[in-house]
Design a protein around this motif. Sequence first.
Motif, PDB file in Angstrom:
ATOM      1  N   ASN A  60       0.821  -1.218   0.000  1.00  0.00           N
ATOM      2  CA  ASN A  60       0.000   0.000   0.000  1.00  0.00           C
ATOM      3  C   ASN A  60       0.856   1.269   0.000  1.00  0.00           C
ATOM      4  O   ASN A  60       0.339   2.370   0.077  1.00  0.00           O
ATOM      5  N   GLN A  71       0.927  -6.328   9.112  1.00  0.00           N
ATOM      6  CA  GLN A  71      -0.179  -7.289   9.055  1.00  0.00           C
ATOM      7  C   GLN A  71      -1.297  -6.893  10.009  1.00  0.00           C
ATOM      8  O   GLN A  71      -2.471  -7.063   9.710  1.00  0.00           O
ATOM      9  N   GLU A  72      -0.912  -6.366  11.176  1.00  0.00           N
ATOM     10  CA  GLU A  72      -1.908  -5.934  12.152  1.00  0.00           C
ATOM     11  C   GLU A  72      -2.724  -4.760  11.615  1.00  0.00           C
ATOM     12  O   GLU A  72      -3.926  -4.650  11.873  1.00  0.00           O
ATOM     13  N   GLY A  74      -3.502  -4.400   8.657  1.00  0.00           N
ATOM     14  CA  GLY A  74      -4.304  -4.887   7.547  1.00  0.00           C
ATOM     15  C   GLY A  74      -3.733  -4.526   6.188  1.00  0.00           C
ATOM     16  O   GLY A  74      -4.441  -4.603   5.183  1.00  0.00           O
ATOM     17  N   PRO A  76      -1.661  -4.943   2.797  1.00  0.00           N
ATOM     18  CA  PRO A  76      -1.197  -6.070   1.983  1.00  0.00           C
ATOM     19  C   PRO A  76       0.329  -6.042   1.942  1.00  0.00           C
ATOM     20  O   PRO A  76       0.933  -5.006   1.684  1.00  0.00           O
TER      21      PRO A  76
END
Length: 140
Positions: A60, A71-72, A74, A76
């Motif tokens: 992103n 990852q937390e 969200g 990619p």
Amino acid sequence: MLNEFKTFIAKGNVMDMAVGIIIGAAFTAIVKSLVGDMINPIISLFTGGIDFTGWFYALNGETYASLAAAQEAGAPVFAVGNFVMAVFNFLIIAFVVFMLVRTVNRIKEATEKQEEAAPEAPKGPSELDILIEIRDSLKK
């Protein structure tokens, strides 16, 4: 149908496969520990402290402190480090399995050669030999 299932389960191949899967799962944990706890630190020494497990790219465009943080959030992520570690794990497991199969094949070949080289036990006289001997004795 239940008897057929029991026969299928009782076959040696199914049991061998089950044992192989269980040992393989346990062996995978050992290899992951070997790579993560012993090989990665050595590689980090030579690469200036780079930790492969933390090597990732956020797709992103934002910057994150760690893979877990990305990852937390969200985001990619393209987790290159996880892929590299999976390749290391695979190569180590494949090499060890190759060495095991090679050793087992050598043991089998040695056993087969010993069986071939073993002299046959001397056999007693055949039935025909005994009958000929009896005939010759009766002629005398």
